[in-house]
Design a protein around this motif. Structure first.
Motif, PDB file in Angstrom:
ATOM      1  N   HIS A  19     113.344  51.263   6.335  1.00 29.76           N
ATOM      2  CA  HIS A  19     114.400  51.904   7.126  1.00 29.76           C
ATOM      3  C   HIS A  19     114.610  53.365   6.743  1.00 29.76           C
ATOM      4  CE1 HIS A  19     118.906  52.338   8.044  1.00 29.76           C
ATOM      5  NE2 HIS A  19     118.327  52.184   9.223  1.00 29.76           N
ATOM      6  N   ARG A  20     114.338  54.269   7.654  1.00 30.80           N
ATOM      7  CA  ARG A  20     114.374  55.727   7.424  1.00 30.80           C
ATOM      8  C   ARG A  20     113.400  56.100   6.301  1.00 30.80           C
ATOM      9  NH1 ARG A  20     121.040  56.560   7.667  1.00 30.80           N
ATOM     10  NH2 ARG A  20     121.393  54.880   9.184  1.00 30.80           N
ATOM     11  N   GLY A  21     112.289  55.389   6.211  1.00 32.19           N
ATOM     12  CA  GLY A  21     111.391  55.493   5.059  1.00 32.19           C
ATOM     13  C   GLY A  21     111.945  54.628   3.940  1.00 32.19           C
ATOM     14  N   ASN A  22     111.527  54.894   2.721  1.00 35.25           N
ATOM     15  CA  ASN A  22     112.128  54.164   1.588  1.00 35.25           C
ATOM     16  C   ASN A  22     113.386  54.942   1.210  1.00 35.25           C
ATOM     17  OD1 ASN A  22     112.888  52.902  -0.742  1.00 35.25           O
ATOM     18  ND2 ASN A  22     110.833  52.845  -1.635  1.00 35.25           N
ATOM     19  N   SER A  23     114.461  54.678   1.955  1.00 37.79           N
ATOM     20  CA  SER A  23     115.632  55.556   1.868  1.00 37.79           C
ATOM     21  C   SER A  23     116.536  55.232   0.697  1.00 37.79           C
ATOM     22  CB  SER A  23     116.409  55.517   3.182  1.00 37.79           C
ATOM     23  OG  SER A  23     116.797  54.202   3.478  1.00 37.79           O
ATOM     24  N   SER A  24     116.222  54.161  -0.075  1.00 36.66           N
ATOM     25  CA  SER A  24     116.964  53.958  -1.322  1.00 36.66           C
ATOM     26  C   SER A  24     116.335  54.763  -2.458  1.00 36.66           C
ATOM     27  CB  SER A  24     117.021  52.470  -1.686  1.00 36.66           C
ATOM     28  OG  SER A  24     115.725  51.958  -1.886  1.00 36.66           O
ATOM     29  N   ALA A  25     115.100  55.236  -2.261  1.00 36.60           N
ATOM     30  CA  ALA A  25     114.384  55.924  -3.337  1.00 36.60           C
ATOM     31  C   ALA A  25     114.210  57.420  -3.093  1.00 36.60           C
ATOM     32  CB  ALA A  25     113.011  55.283  -3.524  1.00 36.60           C
ATOM     33  N   ALA A  26     114.406  57.864  -1.848  1.00 38.09           N
ATOM     34  CA  ALA A  26     114.122  59.257  -1.491  1.00 38.09           C
ATOM     35  C   ALA A  26     114.956  59.614  -0.257  1.00 38.09           C
ATOM     36  CB  ALA A  26     112.633  59.419  -1.201  1.00 38.09           C
ATOM     37  N   PRO A  27     115.145  60.903   0.014  1.00 30.43           N
ATOM     38  CA  PRO A  27     115.983  61.279   1.161  1.00 30.43           C
ATOM     39  C   PRO A  27     115.416  60.762   2.491  1.00 30.43           C
ATOM     40  CG  PRO A  27     114.878  63.212   0.224  1.00 30.43           C
ATOM     41  CD  PRO A  27     114.655  62.082  -0.719  1.00 30.43           C
ATOM     42  N   GLU A  28     116.270  60.090   3.238  1.00 29.48           N
ATOM     43  CA  GLU A  28     115.873  59.419   4.477  1.00 29.48           C
ATOM     44  C   GLU A  28     115.146  60.351   5.453  1.00 29.48           C
ATOM     45  OE1 GLU A  28     120.013  58.516   5.564  1.00 29.48           O
ATOM     46  OE2 GLU A  28     119.672  59.657   7.407  1.00 29.48           O
ATOM     47  N   ASN A  29     114.200  59.753   6.165  1.00 33.93           N
ATOM     48  CA  ASN A  29     113.519  60.441   7.266  1.00 33.93           C
ATOM     49  C   ASN A  29     112.740  61.686   6.844  1.00 33.93           C
ATOM     50  OD1 ASN A  29     113.996  58.836   9.616  1.00 33.93           O
ATOM     51  ND2 ASN A  29     116.096  59.573   9.760  1.00 33.93           N
ATOM     52  N   THR A  30     112.353  61.772   5.548  1.00 35.87           N
ATOM     53  CA  THR A  30     111.547  62.910   5.089  1.00 35.87           C
ATOM     54  C   THR A  30     110.157  62.441   4.668  1.00 35.87           C
ATOM     55  OG1 THR A  30     112.178  62.681   2.762  1.00 35.87           O
ATOM     56  CG2 THR A  30     113.603  64.073   4.155  1.00 35.87           C
ATOM     57  N   ALA A  31     109.287  63.409   4.405  1.00 35.94           N
ATOM     58  CA  ALA A  31     107.947  63.080   3.901  1.00 35.94           C
ATOM     59  C   ALA A  31     108.047  62.331   2.568  1.00 35.94           C
ATOM     60  CB  ALA A  31     107.128  64.357   3.732  1.00 35.94           C
ATOM     61  N   ALA A  32     109.060  62.682   1.766  1.00 33.93           N
ATOM     62  CA  ALA A  32     109.225  61.998   0.471  1.00 33.93           C
ATOM     63  C   ALA A  32     109.569  60.524   0.662  1.00 33.93           C
ATOM     64  CB  ALA A  32     110.307  62.693  -0.345  1.00 33.93           C
ATOM     65  N   SER A  33     110.405  60.216   1.658  1.00 38.37           N
ATOM     66  CA  SER A  33     110.755  58.807   1.882  1.00 38.37           C
ATOM     67  C   SER A  33     109.581  58.043   2.495  1.00 38.37           C
ATOM     68  CB  SER A  33     112.027  58.658   2.716  1.00 38.37           C
ATOM     69  OG  SER A  33     111.879  59.230   3.978  1.00 38.37           O
ATOM     70  N   ASP A  34     108.740  58.745   3.258  1.00 38.38           N
ATOM     71  CA  ASP A  34     107.501  58.109   3.741  1.00 38.38           C
ATOM     72  C   ASP A  34     106.611  57.741   2.566  1.00 38.38           C
ATOM     73  OD1 ASP A  34     108.306  58.721   6.291  1.00 38.38           O
ATOM     74  OD2 ASP A  34     106.486  59.812   6.833  1.00 38.38           O
ATOM     75  N   CYS A 244     115.265  48.896   1.110  1.00 35.23           N
ATOM     76  CA  CYS A 244     114.666  48.529  -0.184  1.00 35.23           C
ATOM     77  C   CYS A 244     113.301  47.867   0.012  1.00 35.23           C
ATOM     78  CB  CYS A 244     115.611  47.594  -0.934  1.00 35.23           C
ATOM     79  SG  CYS A 244     117.240  48.319  -1.233  1.00 35.23           S
ATOM     80  N   PRO A 245     112.325  48.599   0.570  1.00 37.31           N
ATOM     81  CA  PRO A 245     111.024  47.975   0.847  1.00 37.31           C
ATOM     82  C   PRO A 245     110.284  47.533  -0.409  1.00 37.31           C
ATOM     83  CG  PRO A 245     110.924  50.355   1.214  1.00 37.31           C
ATOM     84  CD  PRO A 245     112.377  50.012   1.010  1.00 37.31           C
ATOM     85  N   ALA A 246     110.455  48.240  -1.523  1.00 35.70           N
ATOM     86  CA  ALA A 246     109.751  47.835  -2.743  1.00 35.70           C
ATOM     87  C   ALA A 246     110.270  46.481  -3.217  1.00 35.70           C
ATOM     88  CB  ALA A 246     109.922  48.894  -3.832  1.00 35.70           C
ATOM     89  N   GLU A 247     111.590  46.314  -3.152  1.00 35.33           N
ATOM     90  CA  GLU A 247     112.199  45.061  -3.578  1.00 35.33           C
ATOM     91  C   GLU A 247     111.785  43.920  -2.637  1.00 35.33           C
ATOM     92  OE1 GLU A 247     113.623  47.982  -3.320  1.00 35.33           O
ATOM     93  OE2 GLU A 247     114.495  48.404  -5.294  1.00 35.33           O
ATOM     94  N   LEU A 248     111.751  44.198  -1.334  1.00 35.90           N
ATOM     95  CA  LEU A 248     111.331  43.156  -0.388  1.00 35.90           C
ATOM     96  C   LEU A 248     109.860  42.801  -0.588  1.00 35.90           C
ATOM     97  CD1 LEU A 248     111.718  41.196   1.940  1.00 35.90           C
ATOM     98  CD2 LEU A 248     111.655  43.123   3.540  1.00 35.90           C
ATOM     99  N   ALA A 249     109.038  43.801  -0.896  1.00 34.91           N
ATOM    100  CA  ALA A 249     107.614  43.511  -1.171  1.00 34.91           C
ATOM    101  C   ALA A 249     107.493  42.614  -2.401  1.00 34.91           C
ATOM    102  CB  ALA A 249     106.834  44.810  -1.367  1.00 34.91           C
TER     103      ALA A 249
END
Ligand code: G3P
Ligand code: CA
Length: 255
Positions: A19-34, A244-249
């Protein structure tokens, strides 16, 4: 592609939509969250698209740039050149200073270079001309099955369906449509997926087998709680849109 089934086979893992990239780990909707979403193993990145004053589609959730950049004002009052100057990372953490609000074109270039698929939400109000521009951007990039479009607005999806029969479509819902309206809408828009909020789905989980019987997948947002992942998996949902895609993975890997 549109013929790809997003239905989850029995015994297989929940699909992860970051959701919005990995938005719990990096700023949403940016290359960093991708990048963080890719590292987490998420195959699909959810981003939001809005349009600047001069009609350029950009990746941004809110109606204004205030919360997620160092600028102020509605995104529609700023030109693409003005938006390109904004810092979209510092608000999240100093280490992300210099992250930018990307044009949709730049986002698609990034996906082609670095990998990953895009669940693109057409966010807020859009004139048809704006939806045309968004679809053209996807088509000139020849994303070939790597873009899925969702919106709360059936009209947006209707326009996308006319312009790009090849794109899979998902309808976002804060509240469930009554039966048999939900199925009728899904058939009318030729939906691949019906995407309710978790709260909405809990009001009527029986809609899941009904949608499945119509060939429509169910992807639920925005769920970060492992107890709910358990429940949703048991209820038969196909995928989860999560911060939280890492946690779901990790949760998927432990099944
Ligand atoms: O993907 C579903 C979700 O993104 C819808 O809500 O506000 O996060 O765009 P929002
Ligand atoms: Ca969204």
């Amino acid at each position: 592609s549109r013929t790809e089934s997003f239905l989850r086979a029995p015994g297989t893992q929940l699909r992860i939509w970051a959701h919005r990239g990995n938005s719990s780990a990096a700023p949403e909707n940016t290359a960093a969250s991708d990048e963080a979403a890719r590292r987490a193993g998420a195959e699909w990145i959810e981003n939001d698209v809005r349009t600047t004053k001069d009609g350029v589609p950009v990746v941004m959730h809110d109606e204004t740039v205030d919360r997620t950049t160092d600028g102020t004002g509605p995104i529609q009052s700023l030109t693409a050149a003005e938006v390109a100057e904004l810092d979209a990372g510092s608000w999240f953490a100093p280490a992300f200073a210099g992250q930018r609000v990307r044009t949709l074109g730049a986002q698609l270039d990034g996906l082609k270079t670095r990998g990953g698929n895009l669940l693109l939400e057409i966010k807020g109000e859009h004139a048809r001309s704006s939806v045309v521009r968004i679809v053209q951007e996807i088509q000139v990039h020849r994303m070939n099955g790597r873009v899925f479009v969702q919106s709360f607005e059936p009209q947006h999806l209707r326009w996308v369906r006319e312009l790009a029969p090849e794109l899979p479509l998902g309808l976002l819902r804060f509240a469930l449509d009554p039966d048999p309206v939900a199925i009728a809408i899904a058939k009318d828009l030729e939906l691949t997926s019906y995407n309710p909020s978790d709260a909405a789905l809990q009001t009527r989980p029986g809609i899941i087998p009904e949608l499945h019987a119509a060939g429509v997948a169910v992807n639920v947002w925005t769920v970060d709680d492992p107890n709910r992942w358990d429940a949703l998996e048991r209820a038969g949902v196909d995928g989860v849109i999560t911060n939280c895609p890492a946690e779901l993975a990790g949760w998927n890997a432990g099944r």
